[in-house]
Design a protein around this motif. Structure first.
Motif: not given
Length: 72
Positions: A15-18, A22-27, A30-48
């Protein structure tokens, strides 16, 4: 050592992946590595993910993976 395939990828549900496809593939390493800081920030702020916050242990695991150079 924390690895993407063994430790990080399983943190993201289908469900997270789906929801983020539209932005990147969580599985996709390369996508997660390129967006790791943004992903971490969104997880920390509770929006993801959008339906529940991650427990601190999961956040720390993702942080450690980033700090260790994001090994595959």
């Amino acid at each position: 050592m924390v690895s993407f395939e063994h430790d990080i990828k399983p943190l993201f549900r289908e469900d997270d992946r789906d929801a983020m496809d539209f932005v990147f593939d969580l599985w996709n390493y390369d996508d997660v590595r390129a967006n790791a800081d943004n992903i971490l920030e969104r997880i920390k702020d509770g929006s993801m993910p959008c339906d529940e916050e991650w427990p601190q242990e999961r956040i720390e695991l993702l942080e450690r993976w980033i700090q260790e150079g994001m090994p595959a």
